[in-house]
Design an enzyme around this catalytic site. Structure first.
Site, PDB file in Angstrom:
ATOM      1  N   CYS A 103       0.829  -1.208   0.000  1.00 15.48           N
ATOM      2  CA  CYS A 103       0.000   0.000   0.000  1.00 15.48           C
ATOM      3  C   CYS A 103       0.865   1.260   0.000  1.00 15.48           C
ATOM      4  O   CYS A 103       1.792   1.396  -0.783  1.00 15.48           O
ATOM      5  CB  CYS A 103      -0.962  -0.068   1.185  1.00 15.48           C
ATOM      6  N   GLY A 104       0.579   2.198   0.866  1.00 13.44           N
ATOM      7  CA  GLY A 104       1.257   3.483   0.890  1.00 13.44           C
ATOM      8  C   GLY A 104       2.748   3.402   1.127  1.00 13.44           C
ATOM      9  O   GLY A 104       3.492   4.313   0.757  1.00 13.44           O
TER      10      GLY A 104
END
Length: 197
Positions: A103-104
């Site tokens: 993800c991020g």
């Protein structure tokens, strides 16, 4: 001697669900999971859980670890607060110790230049392009991607992320790895027999 300690980065707003399969099945297969925070002060996950880190980031050394796991968090897009974790990922990769980012955290690695020359994935390519990184040509539309010692995945793929970690660390291989993935990703009950066999 094989290093059996895995370091899981924890920081405020980290997405606690993204690594549940990974850490649970590493622990069930003889690995010790140690949490690493910016300091040893408690952090709060996106799910509202308070986590007391086992050690501070400044005390983590690649030679003591089998893997560094970086999870998504709101903070990856809110400034440079988590940049030290991306720099630590560079230290791990330079030392030949795997890094897994989901993800991020992939955006943090992109800002650090770690995705410029490695195949990788994330949520969507334009999210990483917004970081200004130079690795757009190496972006792969896939659930999860392993390129040498670097594993990346998008936010909707915690099971594929775990599969890549298990393959890289030799936790499961071949039919067992495929069965584990089918059981948890596809709810294929027949895969259970292969895992237990």
């Amino acid at each position: 001697m094989t290093r059996k300690i895995v370091h899981l980065a924890v920081y405020d707003s980290y997405a606690d669900w993204e690594t549940g399969h990974t850490t649970a099945y590493l622990a069930r297969n003889g690995f010790t999971v140690r949490t690493v925070g910016p300091t040893t002060d408690p952090v709060t996950t996106l799910g509202g859980l308070r986590v007391q880190p086992d050690l501070a980031l400044a005390d983590v050394r690649p030679e003591d670890s089998a893997l560094l796991i970086l999870t998504g968090a709101d903070l990856w897009d809110g400034g440079d607060e988590l940049a030290p974790f991306a720099r630590t990922a560079r230290t791990f990769l330079d030392a030949g110790v795997p890094v897994a980012a989901i993800c991020g955290a992939t955006a943090g690695l992109a800002r650090e230049g770690l995705l410029d020359d490695r195949a990788h994935t994330s949520a969507v390519s334009f999210c990483l392009a917004a970081t200004g990184y130079a690795g757009g040509a190496r972006y792969v539309e896939a659930d999860a991607v392993t390129d040498g010692d670097l594993i990346t995945a998008g936010p909707t793929e915690p099971v594929a992320f775990a599969r890549e970690v298990f393959a890289r660390l030799g936790v499961y291989e071949g039919k067992k790895l495929d069965a584990w993935y089918r059981l948890f990703h596809d709810s294929d009950a027949s895969a259970y027999e292969v895992l237990e066999g």
